[in-house]
Design a protein around this motif. Structure first.
Motif, short mmCIF file in Angstrom:
data_model
loop_
_atom_site.label_atom_id
_atom_site.label_comp_id
_atom_site.label_asym_id
_atom_site.label_seq_id
_atom_site.Cartn_x
_atom_site.Cartn_y
_atom_site.Cartn_z
N VAL A 336 -16.38 -54.83 -3.42
CA VAL A 336 -15.78 -55.14 -4.72
C VAL A 336 -16.05 -54.01 -5.72
CG1 VAL A 336 -15.82 -56.70 -6.70
CG2 VAL A 336 -15.88 -57.63 -4.37
N VAL A 337 -17.30 -53.57 -5.78
CA VAL A 337 -17.65 -52.49 -6.71
C VAL A 337 -16.93 -51.21 -6.33
CG1 VAL A 337 -19.52 -51.04 -7.58
CG2 VAL A 337 -19.87 -53.50 -7.32
N ARG A 338 -16.89 -50.93 -5.03
CA ARG A 338 -16.18 -49.71 -4.59
C ARG A 338 -14.73 -49.73 -5.05
NH1 ARG A 338 -17.95 -50.54 0.77
NH2 ARG A 338 -15.76 -50.51 1.44
N GLU A 339 -14.08 -50.88 -4.93
CA GLU A 339 -12.67 -50.99 -5.32
C GLU A 339 -12.52 -50.86 -6.83
OE1 GLU A 339 -8.74 -51.01 -4.86
OE2 GLU A 339 -10.22 -50.97 -3.24
N LEU A 340 -13.43 -51.46 -7.59
CA LEU A 340 -13.36 -51.35 -9.05
C LEU A 340 -13.51 -49.91 -9.51
CD1 LEU A 340 -15.51 -54.45 -10.09
CD2 LEU A 340 -13.06 -54.17 -10.50
N LEU A 341 -14.38 -49.17 -8.86
CA LEU A 341 -14.61 -47.78 -9.27
C LEU A 341 -13.52 -46.83 -8.80
CD1 LEU A 341 -18.48 -47.43 -8.84
CD2 LEU A 341 -17.15 -48.01 -10.87
N ARG A 342 -12.66 -47.32 -7.92
CA ARG A 342 -11.48 -46.52 -7.53
C ARG A 342 -10.27 -46.84 -8.39
NH1 ARG A 342 -12.22 -48.18 -1.42
NH2 ARG A 342 -13.72 -46.65 -0.68
N SER A 343 -10.38 -47.85 -9.20
CA SER A 343 -9.22 -48.37 -9.96
C SER A 343 -9.14 -47.74 -11.34
CB SER A 343 -9.32 -49.88 -10.08
OG SER A 343 -9.36 -50.50 -8.81
N GLY A 344 -7.93 -47.79 -11.89
CA GLY A 344 -7.72 -47.32 -13.25
C GLY A 344 -7.08 -45.95 -13.32
N GLU A 345 -6.05 -45.85 -14.12
CA GLU A 345 -5.38 -44.57 -14.35
C GLU A 345 -5.53 -44.17 -15.81
OE1 GLU A 345 -1.36 -44.45 -13.08
OE2 GLU A 345 -1.73 -45.57 -11.23
N VAL A 346 -5.46 -42.87 -16.06
CA VAL A 346 -5.55 -42.35 -17.42
C VAL A 346 -4.15 -41.97 -17.89
CG1 VAL A 346 -6.47 -40.52 -18.90
CG2 VAL A 346 -7.89 -41.52 -17.09
N ARG A 347 -3.69 -42.65 -18.92
CA ARG A 347 -2.37 -42.37 -19.51
C ARG A 347 -2.51 -42.34 -21.02
NH1 ARG A 347 1.62 -46.44 -16.03
NH2 ARG A 347 1.10 -45.63 -13.96
N ARG A 348 -3.03 -41.26 -21.54
CA ARG A 348 -3.29 -41.16 -22.96
C ARG A 348 -1.99 -41.13 -23.77
NH1 ARG A 348 -8.63 -39.76 -24.08
NH2 ARG A 348 -8.04 -39.04 -26.16
N PRO A 349 -2.03 -41.59 -25.01
CA PRO A 349 -0.84 -41.54 -25.87
C PRO A 349 -0.33 -40.11 -25.96
CG PRO A 349 -2.56 -42.83 -26.91
CD PRO A 349 -3.18 -42.18 -25.72
N ARG A 350 0.97 -39.95 -25.97
CA ARG A 350 1.56 -38.60 -25.98
C ARG A 350 1.04 -37.76 -27.13
NH1 ARG A 350 6.84 -41.18 -24.87
NH2 ARG A 350 7.26 -40.98 -22.65
N GLU A 351 0.89 -38.37 -28.30
CA GLU A 351 0.47 -37.59 -29.47
C GLU A 351 -0.94 -37.08 -29.34
OE1 GLU A 351 3.07 -41.06 -30.96
OE2 GLU A 351 1.56 -40.67 -29.43
N ASP A 352 -1.75 -37.69 -28.46
CA ASP A 352 -3.15 -37.31 -28.33
C ASP A 352 -3.39 -36.35 -27.18
OD1 ASP A 352 -3.83 -38.83 -30.44
OD2 ASP A 352 -4.51 -40.56 -29.30
N GLU A 353 -2.36 -36.05 -26.40
CA GLU A 353 -2.57 -35.21 -25.24
C GLU A 353 -2.88 -33.77 -25.65
OE1 GLU A 353 0.97 -35.63 -22.95
OE2 GLU A 353 0.41 -37.58 -22.15
#
Length: 353
Positions: A336-353
């Protein structure tokens, strides 16, 4: 008449802010893991943890509002029954109609999943969030039922998921959005065009968007069907979140203090603590002499307070590795922990890139 203003960081803190002693990500990871080792840690999160999910924070690295035109509607304005109040509701619900979908569609980022791992392992029994985007819930929804989620995650300022009418009738936000679409076909077409061309207006963390040069006069706020069945006409609706000038419900306030009192230490992440509802929880922890660690970029209301240790880094750069360091070899043993730490994408707001 009581003057109500938008909470902010005192100007004296912003103007006197100096660069915090630099620390490498590796050193920060070690320090945060060391802080969390004893367990029973209460966490308070702010808008900064959701920036990597594409939801713009209110304030930037210098502590000032990123949107200089930010003019929120206050609670007394939204609930005003006069014609002036009606115009406030037209403005709020048109902007909220357009801004809800970007927030609803946002996905948890690595920080949300790292915190979910810490909660799953009971290192963080209680998490208090100032955010209304529901992303902490999304990160752990596949592991917990609704009752457990509400016991372990406290939404201090409410959420966008439901809408209440003046007489207490509750509607799911998705349903209310459908009512707004049906009552405003021209604005639905506009929203569909924005979606098709991927041109979403600048959205604040509360789902309010920045619209310039737009008239709100033709926007229709639908009447509550349940009120109509009771022989009443009512178009005063409010999302289930706390507006500026509105008091937090006593049961939420009391629980937030209880969560701090029963914890051994406090970890603040991605928050400037500009709102007093969160700042007073920090003060409560300090009064109880709890160890406090603050992970944030830029000036905050806690800067300079005795008993508060600050690390000036974005949570997305370190928190996942903090969990790996903290759990060590146990990470590989827990699917479960392994899967949680593989999850999540970074999609910052365009104005902040």
């Amino acid at each position: 008449m009581v003057r109500i203003s938008v909470p902010t960081i005192p100007h004296s803190i912003i103007s006197s802010a100096t660069s915090t002693k630099t620390i490498s990500p590796a050193a920060a990871i070690e320090r945060i893991a060391e802080f969390l080792v004893p367990g029973n840690v209460a966490v308070i999160t702010g808008a900064g943890v959701s920036v990597d999910s594409g939801i713009r924070a209110y304030r930037g690295e210098k502590g000032r509002y990123l949107n200089p035109n930010y003019k929120p509607i206050f609670y007394h304005e939204l609930m005003d029954e006069s014609p002036k109040g009606f115009t406030y509701r037209q403005r709020y619900w048109l902007r909220g109609y357009l801004g809800y979908k970007p927030v609803k569609d946002a996905l948890p980022n690595p920080t949300h999943y790292a915190l979910a791992a810490l909660q799953y392992k009971s290192i963080v029994p209680k998490l208090i969030t100032q955010n209304v985007d529901g992303l902490h819930d999304k990160a752990i929804a596949h592991l917990w039922n609704e009752n457990t989620t509400r016991e372990r995650i406290l939404e201090l300022h409410g959420s966008l998921r439901k809408v209440n009418c003046k007489y207490g009738h509750v509607t799911e936000r998705e349903t209310f959005q459908e009512w707004l679409s049906a009552a405003n076909p021209q604005w639905k077409e506009y929203a569909d065009d924005l979606e098709a061309t991927n041109q979403r207006p600048r959205t604040n963390p509360d789902g309010d968007v920045d619209l310039q040069g737009v008239s709100y006069d033709d926007f229709v706020v639908p009447e509550c069907p349940s009120c109509l069945l009771e022989g009443k006409r009512n178009s005063i609706h409010k999302p289930e979140l706390i507006f500026f000038g509105e008091s937090i419900r006593p049961e939420v306030r009391d629980r937030s203090f209880h969560d701090i009192t029963t914890s051994s230490r406090l970890f603040l992440i991605g928050t400037t603590l500009a709102t007093f509802s969160a700042f007073r929880l920090l003060k409560h922890a300090i009064e109880l002499r709890k160890p406090v660690l603050h992970l944030n970029v830029g000036p905050t209301r806690a800067d300079g307070l005795p008993g508060v240790e600050k690390i000036e880094l974005e949570s997305g750069k370190v928190l996942r590795e903090v969990v790996r360091t903290l759990l060590g070899e146990k990470v590989d043993d827990d699917i479960v922990v392994r899967e949680l730490l593989r999850s999540g994408e970074v999609r910052r707001p365009r104005e902040d890139e």
